[in-house]
Design a protein around this motif. Structure first.
Motif, short mmCIF file in Angstrom:
data_model
loop_
_atom_site.label_atom_id
_atom_site.label_comp_id
_atom_site.label_asym_id
_atom_site.label_seq_id
_atom_site.Cartn_x
_atom_site.Cartn_y
_atom_site.Cartn_z
N LYS A 1 0.83 -1.23 0.00
CA LYS A 1 0.00 0.00 0.00
C LYS A 1 0.85 1.26 0.00
O LYS A 1 1.66 1.43 -0.88
CB LYS A 1 -0.98 -0.04 1.17
N GLU A 2 0.65 2.15 1.01
CA GLU A 2 1.33 3.46 0.95
C GLU A 2 2.85 3.36 1.09
O GLU A 2 3.56 4.32 0.85
CB GLU A 2 0.75 4.44 1.99
N ASP A 3 3.34 2.19 1.47
CA ASP A 3 4.79 2.03 1.57
C ASP A 3 5.44 1.75 0.22
O ASP A 3 6.67 1.71 0.10
CB ASP A 3 5.15 0.88 2.53
N LEU A 4 4.61 1.54 -0.81
CA LEU A 4 5.17 1.20 -2.12
C LEU A 4 5.45 2.45 -2.96
O LEU A 4 4.60 3.32 -3.12
CB LEU A 4 4.20 0.29 -2.89
N ILE A 5 6.67 2.52 -3.46
CA ILE A 5 7.04 3.59 -4.40
C ILE A 5 7.34 2.93 -5.75
O ILE A 5 8.13 1.99 -5.82
CB ILE A 5 8.30 4.36 -3.94
N TYR A 6 6.69 3.43 -6.79
CA TYR A 6 6.87 2.85 -8.12
C TYR A 6 7.58 3.87 -9.01
O TYR A 6 7.15 5.02 -9.11
CB TYR A 6 5.48 2.52 -8.71
N LEU B 1 -3.20 -0.44 -14.06
CA LEU B 1 -4.33 0.40 -13.62
C LEU B 1 -5.62 -0.02 -14.32
O LEU B 1 -6.70 0.04 -13.73
CB LEU B 1 -4.04 1.87 -13.92
N GLN B 2 -5.50 -0.45 -15.57
CA GLN B 2 -6.70 -0.88 -16.29
C GLN B 2 -7.20 -2.23 -15.76
O GLN B 2 -8.39 -2.48 -15.68
CB GLN B 2 -6.41 -0.96 -17.79
N LYS B 3 -6.25 -3.09 -15.37
CA LYS B 3 -6.63 -4.42 -14.87
C LYS B 3 -7.21 -4.34 -13.45
O LYS B 3 -8.15 -5.05 -13.13
CB LYS B 3 -5.39 -5.33 -14.88
N ASP B 4 -6.63 -3.47 -12.62
CA ASP B 4 -7.10 -3.33 -11.24
C ASP B 4 -7.09 -1.86 -10.85
O ASP B 4 -6.11 -1.37 -10.26
CB ASP B 4 -6.21 -4.15 -10.29
N PRO B 5 -8.18 -1.14 -11.16
CA PRO B 5 -8.21 0.30 -10.89
C PRO B 5 -8.01 0.65 -9.41
O PRO B 5 -7.60 1.76 -9.09
CB PRO B 5 -9.63 0.72 -11.35
N SER B 6 -8.24 -0.31 -8.52
CA SER B 6 -8.12 0.00 -7.08
C SER B 6 -6.68 0.35 -6.69
O SER B 6 -6.45 1.01 -5.68
CB SER B 6 -8.62 -1.17 -6.22
N ILE B 7 -5.70 -0.06 -7.50
CA ILE B 7 -4.31 0.23 -7.10
C ILE B 7 -3.99 1.72 -7.14
O ILE B 7 -3.03 2.17 -6.54
CB ILE B 7 -3.26 -0.58 -7.93
N SER B 8 -4.83 2.49 -7.85
CA SER B 8 -4.54 3.93 -7.95
C SER B 8 -4.59 4.61 -6.58
O SER B 8 -3.89 5.58 -6.34
CB SER B 8 -5.50 4.63 -8.92
N SER B 9 -5.41 4.08 -5.67
CA SER B 9 -5.46 4.69 -4.34
C SER B 9 -4.64 3.91 -3.32
O SER B 9 -4.61 4.26 -2.15
CB SER B 9 -6.92 4.82 -3.88
N LEU B 10 -3.97 2.86 -3.78
CA LEU B 10 -3.15 2.06 -2.85
C LEU B 10 -1.68 2.46 -2.89
O LEU B 10 -1.06 2.68 -1.85
CB LEU B 10 -3.27 0.56 -3.20
N VAL C 1 -1.49 9.56 -16.28
CA VAL C 1 -1.56 10.86 -15.59
C VAL C 1 -3.00 11.26 -15.25
O VAL C 1 -3.21 12.12 -14.39
CB VAL C 1 -0.83 12.00 -16.36
N LYS C 2 -3.96 10.63 -15.88
CA LYS C 2 -5.36 10.94 -15.56
C LYS C 2 -5.94 10.01 -14.48
O LYS C 2 -7.03 10.27 -13.98
CB LYS C 2 -6.24 10.87 -16.82
N HIS C 3 -5.23 8.93 -14.16
CA HIS C 3 -5.81 7.94 -13.25
C HIS C 3 -5.05 7.72 -11.95
O HIS C 3 -5.52 6.98 -11.09
CB HIS C 3 -6.00 6.60 -13.98
N ILE C 4 -3.88 8.30 -11.82
CA ILE C 4 -3.15 8.11 -10.55
C ILE C 4 -2.30 9.35 -10.29
O ILE C 4 -1.84 10.01 -11.24
CB ILE C 4 -2.28 6.81 -10.59
N ASN C 5 -2.12 9.68 -9.01
CA ASN C 5 -1.25 10.81 -8.67
C ASN C 5 0.19 10.44 -8.98
O ASN C 5 0.64 9.35 -8.63
CB ASN C 5 -1.36 11.14 -7.18
N THR C 6 0.87 11.36 -9.64
CA THR C 6 2.26 11.08 -10.02
C THR C 6 3.14 12.30 -9.80
O THR C 6 2.65 13.42 -9.71
CB THR C 6 2.38 10.71 -11.52
N THR C 7 4.44 12.04 -9.74
CA THR C 7 5.43 13.11 -9.84
C THR C 7 6.15 12.91 -11.16
O THR C 7 6.64 11.80 -11.44
CB THR C 7 6.44 13.04 -8.67
N MET C 8 6.18 13.96 -11.97
CA MET C 8 6.85 13.85 -13.28
C MET C 8 8.26 14.45 -13.20
O MET C 8 8.42 15.62 -12.86
CB MET C 8 6.03 14.60 -14.33
N ILE C 9 9.23 13.60 -13.50
CA ILE C 9 10.61 14.05 -13.60
C ILE C 9 10.93 14.09 -15.09
O ILE C 9 11.27 13.07 -15.69
CB ILE C 9 11.56 13.08 -12.83
N GLY C 10 10.74 15.25 -15.68
CA GLY C 10 10.90 15.37 -17.13
C GLY C 10 12.19 16.08 -17.50
O GLY C 10 13.04 16.39 -16.64
#
Ligand code: BDR
Ligand code: CA
Length: 313
Positions: A118-123, A136-145, A181-190
């Motif tokens: 959960k919140e301990d995971l950094i991707y 995210l398409q297979k399991d939308p619940s991960i967006s809030s996990l 970018v529309k389905h999960i909070n992200t930080t963009m390092i561009g």
């Protein structure tokens, strides 16, 4: 302790990103998911296994998706082979690992890890965003996990690097990137920040001077990359530390200052692959993306050089 999953198209700067993750005690690197981009999937997985072996780390490696969501194949671009070498690691020769990628698919591993940690995971994806979009398409619940997603890709305030408007990772799969970018909070390092963090042969000499096989490997691969940059971006004064900066920020968010924004990716021509603010969500008070626009370059450079020196000593 925080758990870290990398999603790599290994690649020279992916190698540096992986090395920084292995050298960082703040988060445990629990797996690497392969993607396509700088190299084909199989070459990337081979590199992941061989490099983790070289540094004596038994990190599990998972097969990701081999091409963009809306395509059925993938070809390595000529420029990618020029920058990273055909084998992705600047033609350096290191032994193949005896280990193999895990049986479970990368997308399923990510979903399982999201539910477990959960919140301990950094991707941290540093290639196309295809695997994350598919998960995210297979399991939308991960967006809030998932605790945090820090991706390398995009260019908001500067031009792209494969076209005037598109950065390489986003360009590989704009549909996946737009979905993410529309389905999960992200930080963009561009490119806005990664082209400010540059490495030169002055720093790689420190790894070479260690006199170890690991130090020589890091110096050799990075010098190959620096030489390529001298041709593709003369005048820049070094190579862009794209992917390792994403890992740096995953470990220490204070390395960058961000603009909160509701980002989108253009999926239609002529600007397909452009990262830009989404007009339809402009007034939405909740912003899903933090786009890094300022970076503490000296601090990051010190972090990278010293941690990789310890890893390779
Ligand atoms: C990104 O593209 C790839 O070539 C690099 O590994 C990095 O992830 C930079 O645009
Ligand atoms: Ca990459």
């Amino acid at each position: 302790m925080k758990k870290l999953i990398l999603d790599l198209d290994t690649g020279i700067d992916d190698t540096l990103a992986m090395s920084l993750a292995m050298a960082s005690p703040e988060a445990e690197l629990i797996g690497i998911i392969g993607t396509y981009g700088n190299v084909y999937m199989d070459q990337g997985l081979r590199n992941d296994l061989a490099i983790t072996d070289l540094f004596g780390k038994d990190v599990k490696v998972y097969r990701g998706l081999e091409h963009a969501l809306k395509k059925d194949s993938f070809e390595v671009m000529e420029i990618s082979s020029f920058i990273h070498g055909k084998n992705g690691i600047g033609e350096c020769q290191i032994p193949d690992s005896e280990r193999k990628p895990e049986e479970i698919a990368g997308v399923d591993f990510l979903i399982e890890a999201a539910h477990t940690y959960k919140e301990d995971l950094i991707y941290v994806p540093t290639g196309p965003l295809t695997n994350l979009a598919a998960a995210l398409q297979k399991d939308p619940s991960i967006s809030s996990l998932i605790g945090r997603v820090v991706f390398m890709g995009g260019a908001l305030t500067v031009p792209g690097n494969v076209s005037d408007w598109s950065e390489a990772n986003i360009n590989q799969d704009p549909d996946a990137a737009d979905y993410v970018v529309k389905h999960i909070n992200t930080t963009m390092i561009g490119l806005d920040v990664t082209l400010q963090t540059l490495l030169t042969t002055k720093e790689t000499a420190k790894w070479r001077e260690l006199g170890t096989e690991r130090g020589k490997f890091l110096a050799d691969v990075t010098d190959y990359y620096i030489k390529a940059y001298e041709v593709t971006a003369p005048g820049l004064g070094g190579c862009g530390l794209h992917d390792p900066l994403a890992v740096g920020v995953a470990i220490d968010p204070d390395l960058v200052e961000c603009l909160p924004i509701n980002l989108m990716v253009e999926t239609e021509p002529p600007l397909r692959g452009r990262t830009i603010g989404d007009l339809s969500r402009l007034s939405d008070p909740v912003k899903k993306t933090q786009v890094a626009v300022r970076v503490k370059k000296e601090q990051f450079l010190d972090m990278l050089v010293s941690r990789l020196s310890s890893l390779a000593a």
